[in-house]
Design an enzyme around this catalytic site. Structure first.
Site, mmCIF file in Angstrom:
data_model
loop_
_atom_site.group_PDB
_atom_site.id
_atom_site.type_symbol
_atom_site.label_atom_id
_atom_site.label_comp_id
_atom_site.label_asym_id
_atom_site.label_seq_id
_atom_site.Cartn_x
_atom_site.Cartn_y
_atom_site.Cartn_z
ATOM 1 N N TYR A 75 13.680 43.365 71.624
ATOM 2 C CA TYR A 75 14.159 44.590 70.968
ATOM 3 C C TYR A 75 15.456 45.057 71.620
ATOM 4 O O TYR A 75 16.408 45.439 70.932
ATOM 5 C CB TYR A 75 13.091 45.692 71.096
ATOM 6 C CG TYR A 75 13.440 46.934 70.308
ATOM 7 C CD1 TYR A 75 13.005 47.092 68.996
ATOM 8 C CD2 TYR A 75 14.218 47.948 70.872
ATOM 9 C CE1 TYR A 75 13.341 48.216 68.271
ATOM 10 C CE2 TYR A 75 14.548 49.073 70.155
ATOM 11 C CZ TYR A 75 14.110 49.212 68.852
ATOM 12 O OH TYR A 75 14.444 50.327 68.136
ATOM 13 N N PHE A 114 36.344 49.073 47.654
ATOM 14 C CA PHE A 114 35.198 48.237 47.320
ATOM 15 C C PHE A 114 34.095 49.200 46.902
ATOM 16 O O PHE A 114 34.063 50.336 47.356
ATOM 17 C CB PHE A 114 34.781 47.369 48.518
ATOM 18 C CG PHE A 114 33.693 46.404 48.165
ATOM 19 C CD1 PHE A 114 33.953 45.303 47.365
ATOM 20 C CD2 PHE A 114 32.393 46.604 48.601
ATOM 21 C CE1 PHE A 114 32.940 44.422 47.006
ATOM 22 C CE2 PHE A 114 31.379 45.721 48.246
ATOM 23 C CZ PHE A 114 31.650 44.636 47.450
ATOM 24 N N THR A 115 33.204 48.747 46.009
ATOM 25 C CA THR A 115 32.210 49.683 45.436
ATOM 26 C C THR A 115 31.459 50.487 46.499
ATOM 27 O O THR A 115 31.400 51.711 46.438
ATOM 28 C CB THR A 115 31.179 48.907 44.582
ATOM 29 O OG1 THR A 115 30.728 47.784 45.341
ATOM 30 C CG2 THR A 115 31.771 48.440 43.270
ATOM 31 N N ASP A 156 38.766 45.918 56.968
ATOM 32 C CA ASP A 156 37.548 45.350 56.378
ATOM 33 C C ASP A 156 37.739 43.834 56.372
ATOM 34 O O ASP A 156 38.477 43.293 55.549
ATOM 35 C CB ASP A 156 37.325 45.890 54.958
ATOM 36 C CG ASP A 156 36.056 45.323 54.303
ATOM 37 O OD1 ASP A 156 35.569 44.268 54.755
ATOM 38 O OD2 ASP A 156 35.560 45.947 53.344
ATOM 39 N N LYS A 209 29.775 37.139 53.761
ATOM 40 C CA LYS A 209 30.877 36.453 53.083
ATOM 41 C C LYS A 209 31.407 35.328 53.982
ATOM 42 O O LYS A 209 30.767 34.298 54.092
ATOM 43 C CB LYS A 209 31.972 37.453 52.718
ATOM 44 C CG LYS A 209 31.454 38.809 52.204
ATOM 45 C CD LYS A 209 30.813 38.749 50.836
ATOM 46 C CE LYS A 209 30.062 40.005 50.454
ATOM 47 N NZ LYS A 209 30.822 41.215 50.329
ATOM 48 N N ARG A 265 32.899 43.037 36.570
ATOM 49 C CA ARG A 265 33.726 43.860 37.452
ATOM 50 C C ARG A 265 34.696 44.605 36.550
ATOM 51 O O ARG A 265 35.814 44.204 36.332
ATOM 52 C CB ARG A 265 34.469 43.008 38.489
ATOM 53 C CG ARG A 265 33.578 42.368 39.526
ATOM 54 C CD ARG A 265 33.166 43.279 40.683
ATOM 55 N NE ARG A 265 32.027 44.146 40.440
ATOM 56 C CZ ARG A 265 31.235 44.617 41.405
ATOM 57 N NH1 ARG A 265 31.433 44.317 42.657
ATOM 58 N NH2 ARG A 265 30.247 45.421 41.129
ATOM 59 N N PHE A 307 25.943 49.880 37.846
ATOM 60 C CA PHE A 307 25.974 48.461 37.470
ATOM 61 C C PHE A 307 24.794 47.682 38.031
ATOM 62 O O PHE A 307 24.429 46.641 37.499
ATOM 63 C CB PHE A 307 27.299 47.805 37.907
ATOM 64 C CG PHE A 307 27.536 47.788 39.399
ATOM 65 C CD1 PHE A 307 28.147 48.855 40.021
ATOM 66 C CD2 PHE A 307 27.142 46.702 40.164
ATOM 67 C CE1 PHE A 307 28.374 48.837 41.392
ATOM 68 C CE2 PHE A 307 27.365 46.678 41.527
ATOM 69 C CZ PHE A 307 27.978 47.757 42.145
#
Ligand SMILES: *Cc1c(COP(=O)(O)O)cnc(C)c1O
Length: 481
Positions: free
Chosen positions: A79, A131-132, A222, A265, A388, A454
């Site tokens: 942990y 970005f969303t 990002d 990604k 999109r 969406f």
């Protein structure tokens, strides 16, 4: 990597061997019609068993390497004080040159923590594009998202190699208008996702950093798709043709005050992180990590994914890995263009983007052309893409649709998953659909969630066009295809 064939053509070539496979199933057209009807004409609501090629996203769906899988076997599930954490911290220090690490369960968790700590009501956050999840978190914290992209960013037929650039003149204007004290940071997104996986140049990043520094504004990078952005800098920017991907990533990081990323990604895992060399920022975020994510040494990730991420961060700096999907996307987009299918150019870094505005010019934006195109692609191929466009942008406070800048069906190319024969199949079915585009009509909402609609929204086809399209497909290919 690409190879030149003896006929003069160049094809992308896989610099890996496929040694673990997942069985695929191509459901016949009538099953596909039923599946999309059950899913409310929303590709997010399809089940994998009904999907032949899953091009919804490159997020968490990339093929992992043998070394990543091996690393998972030696993970330390403690942990607190997990050795896996220290291996990830070593990789972040070695590749990014960043000292302080905060793992999080995925990219949006990093955005949540950053907005919690830095974004206050009355603030503005300038960025090359939203970005969303970024926009949702920054706005929930009371901030305003300002997109200050260049002139070519939204041109879907462009030759600009760096459509992801932030416009420096507009940035200076934003600082004058809002005042630096109301700008907690400027955000640069690598391989800008929502405008088609388009990179920014190193020169642009450097310029943005210079302006930000003059005003004491931190730069947040990002880095979710950083290896692809580095690959494009290597291929497209003067002065970087001989630079290594690792060197380019390191230079990009040198301009970031805080870096965060979704490990789903470029890193080919499931997880995320925040990293910085600024101890104050680190200490401001750290107390919130156990509240929302988990203890500092796992941050909500499984220790297995932490191990695999450490390997993934190093592997994504290899030229063949950084370019694996970009090269296939370039081929995919090129083949579609040859067939007259409108795609976003130049090809980007995570997906081949089909331009629904030009593919379905007879559908008004209020009837969601990109959503209709994604559903139509599924019916005619079993390929799952992602809308999109306007479906992906929520209504304004008055309840009106906010028409999206672009209407795209995004065919993501997860890293090292699909081959040229898959791509050729996709090209063929998209070409068929393009020839039958008049059959496709718009969509209307049946069920509409109030935020990020969406994901769970359900729609229906105007004049039941899905059945007409399936019938036309069956007439050409028979019932079994
Ligand atoms: C995917 C992504 C995110 C969000 O990350 P998740 O892991 O999906 O939460 C943020 N920014 C960019 C650029 C992304 O591509």
């Amino acid at each position: 990597m690409s190879v030149k064939l003896s006929n003069g053509k160049t094809i992308p070539i896989e610099m890996h061997k496929v040694r673990i496979v997942q069985k695929a199933r191509l459901a016949p057209v009538h099953d596909r019609l039923r599946a999309i009807e059950e899913g409310g004409y929303n590709t997010f609501l399809l089940r994998t068993r009904d999907v032949f090629m899953d091009m919804l996203t490159d997020s968490g769906t990339n093929a992992m390497s043998d070394n990543q899988l091996a690393a998972m076997m030696v993970s330390d599930d403690a942990y607190a004080g997990s050795e896996s954490f220290y291996k990830l911290a070593d990789a972040v220090r070695e590749v990014f040159g960043l000292e302080y690490l905060l793992p999080v369960h995925q990219g949006r968790a990093a955005e949540h923590l950053l907005s919690k700590v830095f974004v206050k009501p009355g603030h503005a956050v300038p960025m090359n594009y939203h970005f969303t999840t970024t926009k949702a978190h920054f706005e929930l914290a009371g901030g305003k998202v300002l997109e200050i992209f260049g002139e070519e960013a939204l041109n879907t037929q462009s030759t600009d190699p760096f459509k992801g650039n932030l416009d420096p003149a507009k940035f200076e204007a934003v600082i004058r208008e809002w005042g630096a004290e109301r700008i907690p940071f400027v955000r640069m997104e690598a391989t800008t996702n929502l405008i088609g996986g388009q990179p920014f140049s190193m020169a642009n990043l450097r310029g943005v950093k210079e302006i930000a520094s003059q005003h004491g504004i931190p730069l947040v990078l990002d880095a979710s798709l950083i290896s692809e952005n580095a690959y494009f800098i290597h291929k497209r920017e003067a002065g970087y043709a001989t630079a290594s991907i690792r060197g380019i990533i390191r230079e990009m990081m040198s301009y970031a005050d805080i870096c965060y990323l979704s490990g789903r990604k470029s890193c080919s895992v499931r997880g995320g992180l925040i990293a910085t060399n600024n101890k104050q920022y680190f200490e401001a975020i750290r107390p919130w990590l156990p509240v929302y994510e988990g203890f500092l040494t796992y941050g909500g990730m499984s220790a297995k994914e932490v191990e695999a991420m450490a390997v993934g961060i190093r592997e994504m700096t290899e030229l063949e890995v950084a370019g694996s999907s970009a090269d296939l996307i370039e081929y995919f987009a090129g083949r579609l263009l040859e067939s007259g299918v409108p795609v976003v150019t130049p090809p980007g870094g995570l997906a081949c983007h089909v331009d629904a505005t030009r593919f379905l010019p007879h559908i008004p934006q209020a009837e969601y052309p990109a959503g209709a195109l994604a559903a139509a692609i599924y019916i005619s191929s079993g390929i799952r893409s992602m809308e999109r466009g306007t479906v992906s942008s929520d209504r304004d406070e008055a309840g009106n649709d906010v028409l999206s800048d672009l209407e795209l069906a995004r065919l993501a190319v997860p890293r090292r998953v699909y081959t040229i024969s898959h791509v050729e199949y996709a090209v063929d079915r998209l070409t068929w659909l393009h020839a039958h585009r008049e059959l496709v009509k718009g969509l209307t909402f049946v069920e509409e969630p109030p935020v990020l609609r969406f994901f769970f929204g359900r729609l229906q086809p105007i004049a039941n066009w899905g059945a007409d399209l399936a019938a036309a497909f069956e007439a050409d290919f028979g019932p079994d295809c």
